[in-house]
Design a protein around this motif. Structure first.
Motif, PDB file in Angstrom:
ATOM      1  N   THR A   1      -3.397  -9.543  -4.583  1.00 13.57           N
ATOM      2  CA  THR A   1      -3.231 -10.153  -3.257  1.00 13.57           C
ATOM      3  C   THR A   1      -3.227  -9.087  -2.169  1.00 13.57           C
ATOM      4  O   THR A   1      -3.835  -9.265  -1.102  1.00 13.57           O
ATOM      5  N   MET A   2      -2.559  -7.971  -2.419  1.00 16.76           N
ATOM      6  CA  MET A   2      -2.512  -6.881  -1.444  1.00 16.76           C
ATOM      7  C   MET A   2      -3.907  -6.358  -1.141  1.00 16.76           C
ATOM      8  O   MET A   2      -4.300  -6.232   0.028  1.00 16.76           O
ATOM      9  N   THR A   3      -4.700  -6.068  -2.185  1.00 16.69           N
ATOM     10  CA  THR A   3      -6.038  -5.506  -1.958  1.00 16.69           C
ATOM     11  C   THR A   3      -6.962  -6.512  -1.278  1.00 16.69           C
ATOM     12  O   THR A   3      -7.834  -6.126  -0.498  1.00 16.69           O
ATOM     13  N   ALA A   4      -6.760  -7.803  -1.565  1.00 19.64           N
ATOM     14  CA  ALA A   4      -7.573  -8.827  -0.902  1.00 19.64           C
ATOM     15  C   ALA A   4      -7.249  -8.895   0.582  1.00 19.64           C
ATOM     16  O   ALA A   4      -8.146  -9.003   1.426  1.00 19.64           O
ATOM     17  N   ARG A   5      -5.978  -8.809   0.918  1.00 20.08           N
ATOM     18  CA  ARG A   5      -5.551  -8.998   2.307  1.00 20.08           C
ATOM     19  C   ARG A   5      -5.842  -7.791   3.203  1.00 20.08           C
ATOM     20  O   ARG A   5      -6.090  -7.945   4.401  1.00 20.08           O
ATOM     21  N   ILE A   6      -5.799  -6.580   2.662  1.00 17.08           N
ATOM     22  CA  ILE A   6      -5.983  -5.406   3.524  1.00 17.08           C
ATOM     23  C   ILE A   6      -7.455  -4.992   3.652  1.00 17.08           C
ATOM     24  O   ILE A   6      -7.778  -4.113   4.442  1.00 17.08           O
ATOM     25  N   ALA A   7      -8.349  -5.626   2.877  1.00 11.67           N
ATOM     26  CA  ALA A   7      -9.784  -5.371   3.051  1.00 11.67           C
ATOM     27  C   ALA A   7     -10.257  -6.094   4.317  1.00 11.67           C
ATOM     28  O   ALA A   7      -9.717  -7.144   4.668  1.00 11.67           O
ATOM     29  N   PRO A   8     -11.244  -5.551   5.053  1.00 13.47           N
ATOM     30  CA  PRO A   8     -12.058  -4.367   4.769  1.00 13.47           C
ATOM     31  C   PRO A   8     -11.530  -3.086   5.416  1.00 13.47           C
ATOM     32  O   PRO A   8     -12.249  -2.087   5.449  1.00 13.47           O
ATOM     33  N   VAL A   9     -10.299  -3.135   5.962  1.00 14.61           N
ATOM     34  CA  VAL A   9      -9.742  -1.907   6.539  1.00 14.61           C
ATOM     35  C   VAL A   9      -9.545  -0.869   5.442  1.00 14.61           C
ATOM     36  O   VAL A   9      -9.846   0.309   5.603  1.00 14.61           O
ATOM     37  N   TRP A  10      -9.040  -1.361   4.282  1.00 13.66           N
ATOM     38  CA  TRP A  10      -8.899  -0.526   3.090  1.00 13.66           C
ATOM     39  C   TRP A  10      -9.700  -1.185   1.970  1.00 13.66           C
ATOM     40  O   TRP A  10      -9.456  -2.344   1.633  1.00 13.66           O
ATOM     41  N   ASN A  11     -10.629  -0.430   1.395  1.00 13.37           N
ATOM     42  CA  ASN A  11     -11.555  -0.989   0.410  1.00 13.37           C
ATOM     43  C   ASN A  11     -11.295  -0.434  -0.978  1.00 13.37           C
ATOM     44  O   ASN A  11     -11.134   0.776  -1.170  1.00 13.37           O
ATOM     45  N   THR A  12     -11.300  -1.345  -1.965  1.00 10.22           N
ATOM     46  CA  THR A  12     -10.958  -0.984  -3.339  1.00 10.22           C
ATOM     47  C   THR A  12     -12.042  -0.146  -4.006  1.00 10.22           C
ATOM     48  O   THR A  12     -13.231  -0.433  -3.915  1.00 10.22           O
ATOM     49  N   LEU A  13     -11.595   0.897  -4.690  1.00 13.12           N
ATOM     50  CA  LEU A  13     -12.435   1.698  -5.562  1.00 13.12           C
ATOM     51  C   LEU A  13     -11.661   1.883  -6.856  1.00 13.12           C
ATOM     52  O   LEU A  13     -10.538   2.410  -6.831  1.00 13.12           O
ATOM     53  N   GLN A  14     -12.229   1.432  -7.979  1.00 15.66           N
ATOM     54  CA  GLN A  14     -11.483   1.319  -9.224  1.00 15.66           C
ATOM     55  C   GLN A  14     -10.231   0.464  -8.955  1.00 15.66           C
ATOM     56  O   GLN A  14     -10.220  -0.361  -8.046  1.00 15.66           O
ATOM     57  N   ASP A  15      -9.191   0.661  -9.735  1.00 17.62           N
ATOM     58  CA  ASP A  15      -7.966  -0.117  -9.541  1.00 17.62           C
ATOM     59  C   ASP A  15      -6.873   0.674  -8.840  1.00 17.62           C
ATOM     60  O   ASP A  15      -5.764   0.163  -8.653  1.00 17.62           O
ATOM     61  N   ASN A  16      -7.152   1.920  -8.445  1.00 19.54           N
ATOM     62  CA  ASN A  16      -6.067   2.723  -7.888  1.00 19.54           C
ATOM     63  C   ASN A  16      -6.471   3.600  -6.708  1.00 19.54           C
ATOM     64  O   ASN A  16      -5.757   4.548  -6.362  1.00 19.54           O
ATOM     65  N   TYR A  17      -7.611   3.298  -6.078  1.00 18.48           N
ATOM     66  CA  TYR A  17      -8.009   3.998  -4.860  1.00 18.48           C
ATOM     67  C   TYR A  17      -8.359   2.975  -3.783  1.00 18.48           C
ATOM     68  O   TYR A  17      -8.919   1.912  -4.068  1.00 18.48           O
ATOM     69  N   LEU A  18      -8.056   3.325  -2.533  1.00 17.13           N
ATOM     70  CA  LEU A  18      -8.411   2.507  -1.377  1.00 17.13           C
ATOM     71  C   LEU A  18      -8.978   3.422  -0.299  1.00 17.13           C
ATOM     72  O   LEU A  18      -8.331   4.404   0.095  1.00 17.13           O
ATOM     73  N   ILE A  19     -10.186   3.103   0.184  1.00 18.53           N
ATOM     74  CA  ILE A  19     -10.854   3.909   1.198  1.00 18.53           C
ATOM     75  C   ILE A  19     -10.649   3.270   2.568  1.00 18.53           C
ATOM     76  O   ILE A  19     -10.931   2.087   2.759  1.00 18.53           O
ATOM     77  N   ASN A  20     -10.181   4.061   3.522  1.00 18.77           N
ATOM     78  CA  ASN A  20      -9.822   3.562   4.848  1.00 18.77           C
ATOM     79  C   ASN A  20     -11.015   3.632   5.806  1.00 18.77           C
ATOM     80  O   ASN A  20     -11.050   4.449   6.726  1.00 18.77           O
ATOM     81  N   ASN A  21     -12.013   2.763   5.559  1.00 20.74           N
ATOM     82  CA  ASN A  21     -13.199   2.755   6.418  1.00 20.74           C
ATOM     83  C   ASN A  21     -13.984   1.476   6.153  1.00 20.74           C
ATOM     84  O   ASN A  21     -14.497   1.283   5.060  1.00 20.74           O
ATOM     85  N   ARG A  22     -14.099   0.638   7.159  1.00 23.47           N
ATOM     86  CA  ARG A  22     -14.849  -0.608   7.018  1.00 23.47           C
ATOM     87  C   ARG A  22     -16.313  -0.328   6.650  1.00 23.47           C
ATOM     88  O   ARG A  22     -16.928  -1.087   5.893  1.00 23.47           O
TER      89      ARG A  22
END
Length: 320
Positions: A107-128
């Motif tokens: 739920t967290m990764t769904a809600r904070i995208a696309p500001v933070w984008n999932t890479l694998q299960d443990n990285y988030l990239i801060n760039n739309r």
């Protein structure tokens, strides 16, 4: 940095398993049964901020959902089941820390995208626009652990270089795909979208990536590739979501680390102000040197050099 989020009383939470009706006429952005289930899960998440949910990684139809048993959240959930053609499988179960962690994470990764984008299960990239940005990009490596009292998010700021290339991928070449970084092989390449695609247009493909992964593909089309995993039918991928090598992870300076983590916390409190109907309450805690092992990947984020991401586990998402 540790973010300690106060959990609701797990004894006051209900947990249900829902079954997606895969016989429904699928939305054009979700052509496969597995993607159809994911789309329904995300529709549930964005229809009610009091619900945590995640798709089952191993079952083509199941969705896990946690709700607050107090009030009318369960009645609202049943209404959403009718609206989205879902059927409850069994009765109301107890919410364990394990299932809470899975639902909170997704739920967290769904809600904070696309500001933070999932890479694998443990990285988030801060760039739309991370899919078309060259060079190192600001990101976080994180780990979520849940106990009876807290959801603990351990966060470490890094920079990630996707190593984007202008070169075309060739049939027979082994590559990695976003967001899972799973290994696969290029079966064929296409310049014309109409070839080898289950999607009717590039617009449909863009909706697929937005609805299923939270990614925003660029407006301009590029090359497409038919990607074959170790089993299942080939899947069509746009060039922006295909990598020749693992991304490179680069450590950050301490001042920049604090800034990146501050952005992550601000986004989290904005997009998930409430969890299961209760206000998000958390405190930040600096990770001491002896605690840093909990965030280190198997190949370690060395302070003196850039390293590649560790080899990912094959997920069933790439097998469907």
């Amino acid at each position: 940095m540790k973010i300690n989020i106060v959990n609701p009383d797990l004894n006051e939470l209900g947990y249900v398993i829902a079954i997606a009706n895969i016989k429904d006429k699928h939305d054009t952005s979700a052509p496969s049964d597995y993607h159809w289930k994911i789309l329904k899960c995300r529709m549930i998440i964005f229809s009610n901020s009091s619900i945590l949910a995640c798709p089952d990684k191993n079952d083509v139809k199941q969705v896990h959902i946690i709700f607050n048993k107090a009030g009318d959240d369960y009645d609202k959930l049943i209404s959403l089941f009718v609206k989205f053609s879902l059927i409850q499988n069994g009765g109301i179960r107890s919410a364990t820390p394990e299932i809470y962690q899975k639902c909170f994470h997704y739920t967290m990764t769904a809600r904070i995208a696309p500001v933070w984008n999932t890479l694998q299960d443990n990285y988030l990239i801060n760039n739309r626009d991370f899919l078309v940005t060259r060079g190192p990009q600001e990101a976080v490596k994180y780990c979520i652990v849940v106990n009876d009292t807290f959801t603990v998010i351990e966060v470490n700021a890094v920079k990630i270089n996707l190593m984007l290339t202008e070169e075309e991928f060739l049939p027979g070449e082994w590559i990695r795909v976003l967001p899972s970084l799973n290994k696969a092989i290029v079966e064929d390449s296409y310049k014309d979208f109409s070839q080898g695609s289950k999607f009717k247009s590039y617009k449909n493909l863009r909706r697929h990536w937005k609805n299923i992964h939270g990614y925003r593909l660029p407006e301009n089309e590029s090359a497409y590739y038919s990607i074959q995993f170790w089993r299942g039918e080939p899947l069509l991928y746009p060039k922006q979501c295909v990598l020749r090598n693992f991304p490179i992870v680069i450590p950050t300076s301490q001042p920049l680390e604090k800034l990146i983590i501050s952005r992550f916390v601000t986004c989290l409190t904005s997009k998930m102000a409430n969890v299961l109907g209760t206000k998000l309450i958390f405190k930040l805690e600096d990770i001491q040197p002896e605690d840093s092992k909990s965030l280190a990947p198997k190949d370690c984020l060395l302070e003196t050099q850039a390293v590649s991401l560790c080899t990912p586990t094959q997920y069933s998402r790439s097998q469907k």
